[in-house]
Scaffold this motif. Structure first.
Motif, PDB file in Angstrom:
ATOM      1  N   TYR A 138       4.944   1.880   8.970  1.00  0.00           N
ATOM      2  CA  TYR A 138       6.223   2.189   8.326  1.00  0.00           C
ATOM      3  C   TYR A 138       6.236   1.896   6.824  1.00  0.00           C
ATOM      4  CZ  TYR A 138       8.050   2.487  13.071  1.00  0.00           C
ATOM      5  OH  TYR A 138       8.275   2.848  14.384  1.00  0.00           O
ATOM      6  N   TRP A 139       5.168   1.316   6.294  1.00  0.00           N
ATOM      7  CA  TRP A 139       5.226   0.761   4.941  1.00  0.00           C
ATOM      8  C   TRP A 139       4.323   1.531   3.977  1.00  0.00           C
ATOM      9  CZ3 TRP A 139       3.968  -4.816   6.967  1.00  0.00           C
ATOM     10  CH2 TRP A 139       5.020  -5.250   7.783  1.00  0.00           C
ATOM     11  N   ASP A 254      11.627   4.011   3.915  1.00  0.00           N
ATOM     12  CA  ASP A 254      11.411   2.643   3.455  1.00  0.00           C
ATOM     13  C   ASP A 254      11.353   2.568   1.939  1.00  0.00           C
ATOM     14  OD1 ASP A 254      11.314   1.613   6.060  1.00  0.00           O
ATOM     15  OD2 ASP A 254       9.671   0.264   5.527  1.00  0.00           O
ATOM     16  N   TRP A 258      14.192   0.045   0.854  1.00  0.00           N
ATOM     17  CA  TRP A 258      13.776  -1.336   0.617  1.00  0.00           C
ATOM     18  C   TRP A 258      13.071  -1.539  -0.713  1.00  0.00           C
ATOM     19  CZ3 TRP A 258      16.893  -2.841   3.902  1.00  0.00           C
ATOM     20  CH2 TRP A 258      16.975  -2.321   5.190  1.00  0.00           C
TER      21      TRP A 258
END
Length: 280
Positions: A138-139, A254, A258
């Motif tokens: 996910y990053w 993301d 974030w």
């Protein structure tokens, strides 16, 4: 007119900055297995008090109102809320604490770490499994120098679904393209067994903390008890890590959510990603 709310008392959280010493072989175990479970890292009674606040915030901010039987596998696994630190000065004090950040930096072999984000995970009574997966899918980050601290806010015996890890799986390539799902659960379990990566699971006492690398495959069982399993996590990354070009829609999200304002190829230095410890 009512009196203004007094400022939060943070003095009882000074312990979050007190350093602790790693076991002599903890870093070696982390490098070998992709995770390490550290016992008695946090003072149990004090953790329980901030844990009550984290759990209350999670329940207040969570938007899931469907009964368990109407949810899919992922949504049955837990209620989750990210970046609780933005909603409470006391939770911020805990999340920004140097004790756990220092351990994360030491395990990664880095001088310092930034916060990626925090995430509370509330597995309801009869809540389902957390399917096997690797977080770093996910990053959009330039390296694997990432680590997640998994912090139970009450004891977690086996019937409540403690986190379990496929030891050594951080080096496995197959399964890295799978989001958390029924497919990831079936495929990753099958491949981990075929490749000889043992599944390691043990109960957590209050005050125990595990750390796992971004590419370590892990899972959790269902909560078979009549009590909720409340957990707080913090995701740390090398302070010098850079934003990579997203390779899937989850990474696109993301990046926007974030790491707002971060640019591909540059250090992820945004107001949401502060350096928590820097020993350089």
């Amino acid at each position: 007119m009512s009196d203004p709310e007094p400022p939060s008392d943070l003095a009882d959280l000074d312990w979050v900055d007190e350093p602790v010493t790693l076991d002599r072989d903890a870093c070696a175990r982390f490098d070998r297995d992709g995770f390490v479970l550290l016992r008695d890292v946090l003072p149990a009674e004090k953790l329980a008090r901030i844990g009550e606040e984290i759990t209350a915030l999670t329940l207040a901010l969570n938007e899931e109102d469907r009964p368990l039987e109407e949810r899919d596998t992922y949504d049955r696994a837990f209620l989750q809320v990210m970046n609780l630190w933005r909603h409470s000065e006391r939770v911020k004090r805990f999340v920004f604490g140097r004790r756990l950040a220092g351990l994360a930096a030491e395990l990664l072999g880095k001088d310092g770490v930034r916060l990626y984000h925090d995430q509370s995970l509330y597995k309801e009574p009869s809540g389902g499994i957390t399917p096997a997966h690797a977080d770093q899918y996910y990053w959009p980050l330039s390296s694997d120098r990432t680590v997640t601290a998994w912090i139970p806010l009450q004891p977690v015996p086996e019937e409540m679904g403690p986190l379990a890890f496929f030891a050594g799986s951080q080096h496995a390539e197959l399964g890295r393209d799978l989001p958390i799902s029924d497919e990831s659960e079936a495929t990753i379990r099958r491949e981990m067994q075929a490749q000889g990566f043992p599944l390691v699971q043990s109960p957590f006492a209050l005050g125990d903390v595990s750390f796992h690398a971004g590419w370590t495959f892990h899972l959790a069982g269902a909560n078979q008890s009549d009590r909720p399993r409340s957990v707080m996590t913090m995701i740390y990354m090398d302070k010098d890590i850079r934003l990579a070009a997203p390779t899937n829609s989850f990474q696109e999200n993301d990046r926007a959510t974030w790491m707002p304002g971060a640019r591909v190829g540059e250090v992820v230095d945004t107001p949401l990603n502060p350096i928590l410890i820097d020993k350089g």
